[in-house]
Scaffold this active site. Structure first.
Site, short mmCIF file in Angstrom:
data_model
loop_
_atom_site.label_atom_id
_atom_site.label_comp_id
_atom_site.label_asym_id
_atom_site.label_seq_id
_atom_site.Cartn_x
_atom_site.Cartn_y
_atom_site.Cartn_z
N GLY A 176 0.76 -1.25 0.00
CA GLY A 176 0.00 0.00 0.00
C GLY A 176 0.78 1.28 0.00
O GLY A 176 0.20 2.35 -0.20
N GLY A 212 3.48 -3.59 -3.84
CA GLY A 212 3.39 -3.73 -5.28
C GLY A 212 3.82 -2.43 -5.94
O GLY A 212 4.93 -2.29 -6.46
N ARG A 213 2.91 -1.44 -5.84
CA ARG A 213 3.13 -0.15 -6.50
C ARG A 213 4.49 0.47 -6.17
O ARG A 213 5.18 0.96 -7.07
CB ARG A 213 2.02 0.81 -6.04
CG ARG A 213 2.01 2.14 -6.79
CD ARG A 213 1.03 3.12 -6.13
NE ARG A 213 -0.25 2.52 -5.86
CZ ARG A 213 -1.32 2.61 -6.66
NH1 ARG A 213 -1.25 3.29 -7.78
NH2 ARG A 213 -2.45 2.02 -6.32
N CYS A 217 -13.08 4.97 -28.67
CA CYS A 217 -14.36 5.69 -28.79
C CYS A 217 -15.06 5.82 -27.46
O CYS A 217 -16.08 5.17 -27.20
CB CYS A 217 -15.24 4.96 -29.79
SG CYS A 217 -14.38 4.67 -31.33
N GLU A 218 -14.49 6.61 -26.56
CA GLU A 218 -15.07 6.90 -25.24
C GLU A 218 -14.57 8.28 -24.85
O GLU A 218 -13.37 8.55 -25.00
CB GLU A 218 -14.51 5.93 -24.18
CG GLU A 218 -14.84 4.50 -24.34
CD GLU A 218 -16.03 4.06 -23.50
OE1 GLU A 218 -16.50 4.84 -22.65
OE2 GLU A 218 -16.50 2.94 -23.73
#
Ligand code: PLP
Length: 415
Positions: A241, A278-279, A345-346
């Site tokens: 975290g 992780g990050r 296409c968003e």
């Protein structure tokens, strides 16, 4: 001083000793690039700060599961935190040591638990009583005992995005710390479990360590109570975290400072500390290279349309995340303010909005920084876009560690 994975030399952006323009040219774009030195430096900061205190650093595979990265970390001695049978498969393929694997997650299936028992993993972080019962039954069938920890929810608020905060009672993760003792008592009857740990993880991208320390205090107090009741608790898994700086002006606790604080709390208790970062290990080690295709203006707004999109990096669309975007070559051209958008296409398909940056011309290559974590792993083939290529840099060498998908790959298994 921490090494920065991506730096300018003579106005050209480098990863370690490789000019990113070379990689963009030869591997094509979009392209994820990772610095092996940075990944190892971050892992070692965890490992070395613990020093002689018993510890296992279980890299959270979900942040970036590329085999080459896992191999690098396995060779450095890392353990792994997995959340699925697929991640177990990856770690074993990469030569990870099963005896250093912890299995987290709220929805482990019987097949996944069986695979983990076959591999002989270190520990299951269990998130519910029915899961404890299932692991017990599957271990019984094999005539073995499975090592387990209960993931407790310490009910503290991590000040992070609400999608990645996990430590409040309203979240689906773990069991209420107030009910944990009763669950441990009932689990005593499950004879095929070795109940040796307590685990917690309160969220991701945590920039203020105070709530983590609060959670650790609650977990350690629980361990004291469990030990007083005769439980042989040997390890405390304090989750992952730790956040990273996405904006140049952001500050985060260093890995060494964070671990020093944790170590001070856990030391002298005869506990192995397990962490699941992780990050903080891979985010700053990675960038997504992309090329500008077009510029256009609509009314007041200016757009730079690039060849990477939300399917390659969904964090801006999903978490409204900020990623620094740097030109691969500094040009000294005037500043513009623009939205950096992809071809999907968003309207949610953007990498940056209202960004002030040096003018970008079609054909110019850019690096979307701090993209090593939750980048490629969340990529999809939406709009039938192929998964991008991944490159690993080691000093002045680089190699493709995942080939770009082909159109044939896109339809494999369909009829
Ligand atoms: C996601 C996750 C991690 C890793 O979190 P980071 O913020 O990437 O360090 C660790 N443990 C568990 C249980 C997780 O779900």
């Amino acid at each position: 001083m921490e090494l920065r994975a991506f730096q300018y030399r003579d106005r050209a952006l480098y990863c370690e000793d490789v000019a990113l323009a070379d990689i963009a040219e030869r591997a094509g774009t979009p392209c994820y690039v990772y610095s092996s030195a940075t990944i190892l430096e971050h892992y070692r900061a965890y490992d070395e700060t613990f020093g002689a205190t018993p510890h296992t650093i279980c890299y959270a595979v979900k942040a970036n599961g590329n085999l080459a990265l896992l191999r690098l970390l396995a060779q450095a001695g890392a353990g792994f935190d997995i959340v699925s049978g697929g991640e177990l498969f990856r770690v074993l393929k990469a030569g990870g040591d099963p005896a250093r694997i912890v299995f987290s997650g709220v929805g482990k299936t019987a097949a996944e638990i069986n695979d983990a028992l076959t591999a002989g993993i270190f520990n299951f972080n269990c998130e519910s009583e029915p899961e404890l019962a299932l692991i017990d039954a599957l271990a019984h069938r094999r005539g073995i005992q499975a090592r387990v920890a209960l993931r407790v929810n310490p009910d503290v608020e991590a000040d992070t995005h609400h999608y990645i905060s996990t430590g409040r009672l309203a979240h689906k993760f773990g069991v209420d710390i107030g009910e944990a003792e009763a669950i441990y008592d009932r689990a005593r009857k499950l004879e095929n479990l070795l109940i040796e740990g307590v685990s917690c993880h309160i969220g991701s991208q945590i920039l203020d360590p105070a709530p983590v320390m609060e959670a650790v205090d609650r977990v350690l107090a629980l361990i004291d109570r469990l030990r007083a009741k005769g439980f042989d608790i040997r390890h405390a898994d304090l989750g992952g975290g730790l956040g990273v700086a996405y904006k140049p002006e952001e500050s985060t606790p260093s890995i060494a400072d964070f671990v020093t604080k944790l170590k001070a709390k856990a030391e002298g208790r005869g506990l192995r500390v397990v962490l699941e970062p992780g990050r903080s290990i891979v985010a700053a080690a990675g960038a997504l290279l992309t090329k500008a295709l077009y510029r256009k203006k609509t009314g007041e707004k200016e757009f730079v349309i690039v060849d990477a999109a939300m399917n390659d990096l969904i964090r801006p669309a999903l978490y409204d995340a900020y990623h620094e975007i740097l030109p691969l070559r500094l040009s000294g051209s005037p500043q513009i303010r623009a939205d950096i958008v992809g071809p999907v296409c968003e309207t949610g398909d953007f990498l940056a909005r209202d960004r002030e940056m040096a003018e970008v011309m079609p054909g110019d290559a850019l690096a979307v920084c701090t993209a090593g974590a939750y980048g490629f792993v969340q990529a999809t083939t939406y709009n039938a876009r192929r998964l991008s290529v991944e490159v690993l840099v080691e000093g002045d060498k680089w190699r493709v560690v995942r080939q770009r998908q082909t159109y044939e790959d896109l339809i494999r298994g369909e009829e």
